[in-house]
Scaffold this active site. Sequence first.
Site, short mmCIF file in Angstrom:
data_model
loop_
_atom_site.label_atom_id
_atom_site.label_comp_id
_atom_site.label_asym_id
_atom_site.label_seq_id
_atom_site.Cartn_x
_atom_site.Cartn_y
_atom_site.Cartn_z
N CYS A 32 0.76 -1.03 -0.08
CA CYS A 32 0.06 0.01 0.00
C CYS A 32 0.83 1.28 -0.09
O CYS A 32 1.70 1.60 0.91
CB CYS A 32 -0.90 -0.25 1.10
N CYS A 35 0.19 3.85 2.83
CA CYS A 35 0.55 3.33 3.87
C CYS A 35 2.18 3.61 4.02
O CYS A 35 2.42 4.21 5.18
CB CYS A 35 0.31 1.79 4.04
#
Length: 765
Positions: A32, A35
């Site tokens: 991600c 993230c």
Amino acid sequence: MAGAPVELTPDNYEEVTQQPGVCVVDFWAPWCAPCRAFAPIFAAAAERFPDFTFAKLDTEAHESLSEPLGIESIPTLIAFKEGVEIHRASGALPAAALDALLGRLESVDVAELKRRAANRKLTEEGKPPQGVPKGATWDPGDAEWSFGPKDPKGRQHGTWKFWRADGTLCNECIMKHGTPHGVFKRFHESGEVSQEGTFDQGQLHGPRTWFASEHFTTERMHENGVSEKVKKTVMLYDQGEVRQVLHFDGTGQRVVPTTGEPYPTRPAHLPDGAELREDLDQWALVSLNADGERHGLVRFWDRQGLLLWEAEYVNGFRQGLYRSRAGDTYADFRVHFEEGQAHADFACGEWSLLDAQRQVVLTRDLGLAQDERTLEHSEVFSNLARTAEGWREFARQARADKRYREALLATARACSTSLDVQPLQEGLELLTLPRTRPSAHALAMSVVEEAGQRWAPMADCLMRGGEAATLLRAYAVLLDQTDRPRAALDFLHAAMLLAPERKAYLFTRGLILLNLGLAEQVHQDAAGLATEEPDTALFLTTYARALFPKFDFWPDQEAPRCTYDGLPEGPQQPLESVQQVVRKYATRIQTIRAELLRRFKPGAAVSWLPPDLSPLLGAGPVKLEQFDWEFGDDTVEIDETLDLEQGLADLTLLLRGDWSALTWLLWACGEKTFRMPTRLSPPADYGQGAGQASQRLWQSRDRRIRGGGGSKPGEGFQFEGVALGDLHPNLVTIAERQYAETQAMFYWLSDSDHVSPWQSNLRGS
């Protein structure tokens, strides 16, 4: 543990999240990108808040922990206090917003949260919670309890109150015969006022004020980039229309909303209502209708107060006069201003280019404004072929009707057919506004980026002087995406005639040719790109091989192998079921083959089509069914039918998946060619074949989802001559689709409980 985030595992999860104090957990995954961007912000906050416990949980590695919490997107931030969840936020937070949130969490009263949780449970049971009158009614749409007096007709009349599901008061409003009329207030969960204003016969009128709270709240305030420094926002309404928005800090000083810094001094000669647009660094005076759309005269100035442009709007669309500065915009250096008319947002009629003294330098009639529906259904975008003279006649008629947009587009198609670009160049010079090359290119690129999926804005841009080559290429892409590849090819060729130096257009043409089934020409274009753009050339050639593979007996290409354990030993379906499924695959392939052949001229040689499989069908095609089947506690859909209304590329990919499944099915029965099995004699490496389909499906999905985190360059199985790790992400999905179909076939074949390879539950990894 303060000062650095703790890595959570099943072994320490409860100990960390249930300890005294506040624990903030970042739920993330290695693949991600947001993230990864949020990680250093989170780690830095851990240093600034040493009294908090910061922790991270890898949702991919520890799904058993994240799944019960209902994590639907990442990154997600969950805060616990004494083991109780007190806040949840999805998305990567900026550092300032994270600090502000953490500052509020420490004051959260856990006992109060537990009381509210008990109240929400009562609401779920349909019972008014503590603090809500017994006669209150629950509105599931607004998710609020409401209570108040009514008039004789049963309409809300008088002071009404509204409560959240947790029993906290959220709104008080004076109603008049069912319509808001008078003052209203909204409240934070703490009881502080969050909003106040006045309704006049259902319309907001006068100041509507938002107030921030230092306590945790679900009321909206700091959204859409508004700084945490903003403590009060005032929106001024005039009978439902927003006239002005003001933001203030905690001292009452007006501030810029996104930064919270002091608001700049407005140039003295600008109207009082002019507001600074931070994103543009410009002053703006914008009037809106009740729906928040521009309505009336709209004006913009630069930071020093010099007028940039003004336009009349009607319900969100430019309608009427438009004026703007135009320095360095037009080919004639004398031009400093432009002005003209607009209809439904599009330029039309006579436009004038003016010098610094506002004397006319040039006028041009831009013709009729043509809207989206008119252009979308225009014959100029038809996929049917016409001669160059046919398109020239269309252009002459369109020009006589002042449909100059269609006239130019038809001229482009005529030039593409005749390979003579001069009439198009002359038409552009005569009908469109003469911009400088940089201005024309920038305008075209901006419109393509913002409205490249719409027909009318790009035609309007063409009339306003946007670069024709860029716009015609964009039309080619749009036509190709809407299954009009022949029209797309005309527009692309016109663009290439205007800008022959742009080798990148070969890539666009290659994609269009693929949708026309012209694989050999694609390889030629890829060869033309190979020296300047080798990666693009490789993509084109691999994509062409993927769409138009060699349809032979695919299991002969390589010996199957996989690293999975617990592989099936052989088919579990009876011979009769296998034979029927072979007929269904053959029926599907023959049907797709016939549909693809129908799209070419009669007698055309289509070398890449699969061979005729009618020998597998005996008495002819079999019925393809669609039905639901009860599988344990679940209902599974079986859909063997075909959608033949798809574009050529989608049909060939459907064909590819069926071909892979059929050839491996025949192989699994012991066949080495296209012959109906008369007995089940699986090869010794049957399990390896079944496992390979599943493993390659998993590897493809892993590569697609994780990108560079999947197979590394040069690694992985070969797909059309390219290693999975080197395969372009858009092509990985083709491999994934092929192996999903092959896996589904093996799952069905290896388990007698299954009824069809087309079960919806057989394509997971």
